[in-house]
Motif scaffolding. Structure first.
Motif, PDB file in Angstrom:
ATOM      1  N   ALA A 104      -3.207 -18.454 -26.912  1.00 29.52           N
ATOM      2  CA  ALA A 104      -3.114 -18.461 -25.451  1.00 29.52           C
ATOM      3  C   ALA A 104      -3.380 -17.070 -24.877  1.00 29.52           C
ATOM      4  O   ALA A 104      -4.135 -16.928 -23.905  1.00 29.52           O
ATOM      5  CB  ALA A 104      -1.728 -18.960 -25.026  1.00 29.52           C
ATOM      6  N   ALA A 105      -2.764 -16.056 -25.477  1.00 19.57           N
ATOM      7  CA  ALA A 105      -2.974 -14.696 -24.984  1.00 19.57           C
ATOM      8  C   ALA A 105      -4.417 -14.261 -25.185  1.00 19.57           C
ATOM      9  O   ALA A 105      -5.000 -13.599 -24.322  1.00 19.57           O
ATOM     10  CB  ALA A 105      -2.021 -13.730 -25.698  1.00 19.57           C
ATOM     11  N   GLY A 106      -5.014 -14.642 -26.322  1.00 20.76           N
ATOM     12  CA  GLY A 106      -6.401 -14.280 -26.568  1.00 20.76           C
ATOM     13  C   GLY A 106      -7.343 -14.878 -25.537  1.00 20.76           C
ATOM     14  O   GLY A 106      -8.251 -14.199 -25.028  1.00 20.76           O
ATOM     15  N   VAL A 107      -7.131 -16.140 -25.194  1.00 21.38           N
ATOM     16  CA  VAL A 107      -7.977 -16.786 -24.182  1.00 21.38           C
ATOM     17  C   VAL A 107      -7.738 -16.150 -22.813  1.00 21.38           C
ATOM     18  O   VAL A 107      -8.681 -15.921 -22.045  1.00 21.38           O
ATOM     19  CB  VAL A 107      -7.695 -18.299 -24.142  1.00 21.38           C
ATOM     20  CG1 VAL A 107      -8.369 -18.953 -22.940  1.00 21.38           C
ATOM     21  CG2 VAL A 107      -8.181 -18.949 -25.430  1.00 21.38           C
ATOM     22  N   ALA A 108      -6.478 -15.848 -22.487  1.00 24.10           N
ATOM     23  CA  ALA A 108      -6.173 -15.224 -21.202  1.00 24.10           C
ATOM     24  C   ALA A 108      -6.831 -13.849 -21.093  1.00 24.10           C
ATOM     25  O   ALA A 108      -7.390 -13.495 -20.041  1.00 24.10           O
ATOM     26  CB  ALA A 108      -4.657 -15.101 -21.034  1.00 24.10           C
ATOM     27  N   SER A 173      -6.301  -2.233 -33.902  1.00 23.94           N
ATOM     28  CA  SER A 173      -6.727  -1.980 -32.523  1.00 23.94           C
ATOM     29  C   SER A 173      -7.339  -3.252 -31.953  1.00 23.94           C
ATOM     30  O   SER A 173      -8.410  -3.243 -31.342  1.00 23.94           O
ATOM     31  CB  SER A 173      -7.735  -0.827 -32.476  1.00 23.94           C
ATOM     32  OG  SER A 173      -7.158   0.372 -32.959  1.00 23.94           O
ATOM     33  N   SER A 174      -6.667  -4.354 -32.157  1.00 22.44           N
ATOM     34  CA  SER A 174      -7.175  -5.662 -31.746  1.00 22.44           C
ATOM     35  C   SER A 174      -7.143  -5.789 -30.225  1.00 22.44           C
ATOM     36  O   SER A 174      -6.471  -5.013 -29.526  1.00 22.44           O
ATOM     37  CB  SER A 174      -6.320  -6.767 -32.374  1.00 22.44           C
ATOM     38  OG  SER A 174      -5.045  -6.803 -31.753  1.00 22.44           O
ATOM     39  N   PRO A 175      -7.849  -6.786 -29.684  1.00 25.15           N
ATOM     40  CA  PRO A 175      -7.796  -7.022 -28.231  1.00 25.15           C
ATOM     41  C   PRO A 175      -6.406  -7.383 -27.731  1.00 25.15           C
ATOM     42  O   PRO A 175      -6.150  -7.285 -26.528  1.00 25.15           O
ATOM     43  CB  PRO A 175      -8.778  -8.194 -28.029  1.00 25.15           C
ATOM     44  CG  PRO A 175      -9.693  -8.134 -29.209  1.00 25.15           C
ATOM     45  CD  PRO A 175      -8.858  -7.637 -30.348  1.00 25.15           C
ATOM     46  N   GLU A 180      -3.582   1.226 -23.569  1.00 29.20           N
ATOM     47  CA  GLU A 180      -2.964   2.294 -22.795  1.00 29.20           C
ATOM     48  C   GLU A 180      -1.542   2.604 -23.248  1.00 29.20           C
ATOM     49  O   GLU A 180      -0.891   3.469 -22.663  1.00 29.20           O
ATOM     50  CB  GLU A 180      -2.961   1.920 -21.313  1.00 29.20           C
ATOM     51  CG  GLU A 180      -4.366   1.713 -20.740  1.00 29.20           C
ATOM     52  CD  GLU A 180      -4.341   1.334 -19.282  1.00 29.20           C
ATOM     53  OE1 GLU A 180      -3.215   1.245 -18.724  1.00 29.20           O
ATOM     54  OE2 GLU A 180      -5.420   1.116 -18.711  1.00 29.20           O
ATOM     55  N   GLY A 181      -1.067   1.897 -24.265  1.00 25.76           N
ATOM     56  CA  GLY A 181       0.275   2.168 -24.772  1.00 25.76           C
ATOM     57  C   GLY A 181       0.265   3.393 -25.671  1.00 25.76           C
ATOM     58  O   GLY A 181       0.042   3.309 -26.877  1.00 25.76           O
ATOM     59  N   ALA A 182       0.488   4.552 -25.087  1.00 26.64           N
ATOM     60  CA  ALA A 182       0.358   5.808 -25.836  1.00 26.64           C
ATOM     61  C   ALA A 182       1.589   6.112 -26.678  1.00 26.64           C
ATOM     62  O   ALA A 182       1.488   6.722 -27.743  1.00 26.64           O
ATOM     63  CB  ALA A 182       0.103   6.961 -24.859  1.00 26.64           C
ATOM     64  N   THR A 183       2.767   5.723 -26.217  1.00 28.29           N
ATOM     65  CA  THR A 183       3.996   6.100 -26.922  1.00 28.29           C
ATOM     66  C   THR A 183       4.391   5.089 -27.992  1.00 28.29           C
ATOM     67  O   THR A 183       4.771   5.463 -29.098  1.00 28.29           O
ATOM     68  CB  THR A 183       5.150   6.246 -25.919  1.00 28.29           C
ATOM     69  OG1 THR A 183       5.299   5.023 -25.192  1.00 28.29           O
ATOM     70  CG2 THR A 183       4.855   7.383 -24.938  1.00 28.29           C
ATOM     71  N   GLU A 186       2.280  -1.952 -27.950  1.00 31.31           N
ATOM     72  CA  GLU A 186       2.767  -3.153 -27.280  1.00 31.31           C
ATOM     73  C   GLU A 186       1.587  -4.057 -26.955  1.00 31.31           C
ATOM     74  O   GLU A 186       0.425  -3.640 -27.037  1.00 31.31           O
ATOM     75  CB  GLU A 186       3.528  -2.805 -26.008  1.00 31.31           C
ATOM     76  CG  GLU A 186       2.741  -2.002 -25.013  1.00 31.31           C
ATOM     77  CD  GLU A 186       3.578  -1.585 -23.816  1.00 31.31           C
ATOM     78  OE1 GLU A 186       2.979  -1.133 -22.827  1.00 31.31           O
ATOM     79  OE2 GLU A 186       4.806  -1.694 -23.870  1.00 31.31           O
ATOM     80  N   GLY A 187       1.881  -5.293 -26.608  1.00 32.19           N
ATOM     81  CA  GLY A 187       0.837  -6.253 -26.316  1.00 32.19           C
ATOM     82  C   GLY A 187       0.124  -5.947 -25.012  1.00 32.19           C
ATOM     83  O   GLY A 187       0.707  -5.381 -24.080  1.00 32.19           O
ATOM     84  N   ARG A 188      -1.134  -6.367 -24.957  1.00 37.45           N
ATOM     85  CA  ARG A 188      -1.909  -6.178 -23.729  1.00 37.45           C
ATOM     86  C   ARG A 188      -1.348  -7.101 -22.633  1.00 37.45           C
ATOM     87  O   ARG A 188      -1.067  -8.277 -22.887  1.00 37.45           O
ATOM     88  CB  ARG A 188      -3.373  -6.514 -23.989  1.00 37.45           C
ATOM     89  CG  ARG A 188      -4.303  -6.210 -22.809  1.00 37.45           C
ATOM     90  CD  ARG A 188      -5.697  -6.741 -23.105  1.00 37.45           C
ATOM     91  NE  ARG A 188      -6.321  -6.037 -24.206  1.00 37.45           N
ATOM     92  CZ  ARG A 188      -7.148  -5.000 -24.074  1.00 37.45           C
ATOM     93  NH1 ARG A 188      -7.445  -4.564 -22.862  1.00 37.45           N
ATOM     94  NH2 ARG A 188      -7.678  -4.430 -25.133  1.00 37.45           N
ATOM     95  N   PRO A 189      -1.187  -6.595 -21.429  1.00 36.66           N
ATOM     96  CA  PRO A 189      -0.679  -7.452 -20.337  1.00 36.66           C
ATOM     97  C   PRO A 189      -1.597  -8.640 -20.066  1.00 36.66           C
ATOM     98  O   PRO A 189      -2.821  -8.521 -20.125  1.00 36.66           O
ATOM     99  CB  PRO A 189      -0.637  -6.493 -19.137  1.00 36.66           C
ATOM    100  CG  PRO A 189      -0.594  -5.120 -19.736  1.00 36.66           C
ATOM    101  CD  PRO A 189      -1.377  -5.205 -21.009  1.00 36.66           C
ATOM    102  N   ILE A 190      -1.002  -9.785 -19.775  1.00 35.30           N
ATOM    103  CA  ILE A 190      -1.750 -10.995 -19.458  1.00 35.30           C
ATOM    104  C   ILE A 190      -2.178 -10.933 -17.988  1.00 35.30           C
ATOM    105  O   ILE A 190      -1.360 -10.608 -17.120  1.00 35.30           O
ATOM    106  CB  ILE A 190      -0.890 -12.252 -19.713  1.00 35.30           C
ATOM    107  CG1 ILE A 190      -0.420 -12.299 -21.166  1.00 35.30           C
ATOM    108  CG2 ILE A 190      -1.653 -13.516 -19.348  1.00 35.30           C
ATOM    109  CD1 ILE A 190      -1.540 -12.357 -22.164  1.00 35.30           C
TER     110      ILE A 190
END
Length: 267
Positions: A104-108, A173-175, A180-183, A186-190
């Motif tokens: 679901a996250a990948g499609v989003a 370094s997946s999609p 932008e999570g430098a510290t 975390e997951g990419r925002p949906i």
């Protein structure tokens, strides 16, 4: 010459009161047993249960958070109930939930902000179901065609799914990983167009989708020909085969449907 007599008797059905009494008694028994353990550790069971009730239902925000947490539990619970109806022991709801979330996250993420919400939302939800069904099929196919024990395969696939999700966020370094999570990874925002709208505190309309899917599962298993055949196969596989019901196909279908429901929870 000996003769055989066949006696046909109606199956005994539990009364509505008994169906209500069993879950209520189960909850009360759990509270009593939990209270005994709390007392043995020196805690006051009444105080602990009071604080639990206050935290879960004491404020409007607490109610919203409780319902928000209950939404995926409804779907994963229905997923298990669907499988257990045919004596298919799908213990892999957690893994199917996680892979559904990945799909679901990948499609989003792939759709981004360009697609309208009325397109993005259904596609993302369906993708979650497909992800759960795919993960369930890894156990379903060997169960149907090789007789593999599904308890072992579904349970072990949970750990593979957990490690796969960790790899997507922490080990690559997946999609799915936020660039932008430098510290801390975390997951990419949906994207907002793929999010179910909220209507009360943080509670979204997903709770109604979960209830609707639960009602649909009840109707499918209890009111359709397919559900009738599933129930027969669950009661007696030999009887189902004698009646011409494809037991293997039913097992495969139940497995995939169960996985899809767990995947919907992730989507």
């Amino acid at each position: 010459m000996s003769t055989r007599r066949f006696i046909v008797e109606p199956r005994g059905l539990a009364s509505p009161w008994l169906k209500l009494l069993v879950p209520v008694a189960s909850v009360l028994a759990a509270l009593v047993v939990g209270g005994v353990f709390l007392a043995l550790t020196g805690e006051n069971p009444f105080s602990v249960y009071s604080e639990m009730a206050e935290a879960g239902f004491g404020t409007t925000r607490a109610v919203a958070e409780t319902l928000l947490t209950a939404t995926p539990l409804i779907l994963t619970g229905v997923a298990a109930a669907i499988a257990f109806k045919m004596l298919v022991w799908n213990i892999g709801g957690e893994g199917q939930f996680l892979i559904g979330a990945v799909f679901a996250a990948g499609v989003a993420i792939w759709l981004g902000d360009g697609a309208p919400a009325y397109v993005a939302l259904p596609v993302v939800i369906v993708a979650g179901g497909m992800g759960g069904a795919f993960w369930a099929s890894i156990s379903a196919v060997p169960r149907v065609y090789l007789g593999t024990n599904e308890i072992i395969t579904t349970l072990m696939l949970n750990f593979i799914a957990i490690n796969f999700v960790n790899y997507l966020i922490f080990g690559s370094s997946s999609p799915w990983r936020d660039p932008e999570g430098a510290t801390f990874p975390e997951g990419r925002p949906i994207p907002d167009v793929s999010r179910i709208p909220e209507f009360f505190e943080r509670l979204d309309y997903g709770v109604f989708i979960a209830v609707g899917l639960a009602v649909f599962a009840w109707y499918l298993l209890g009111k359709t020909r397919w559900g009738f055949q599933v129930r027969i196969a669950g009661d007696s596989a030999d009887t189902a085969r004698y009646a011409g019901i494809g037991v293997s196909n039913k097992i495969l279908g139940v497995f995939l449907l169960s996985g899809a429901y767990a995947g919907f929870a992730g989507g």
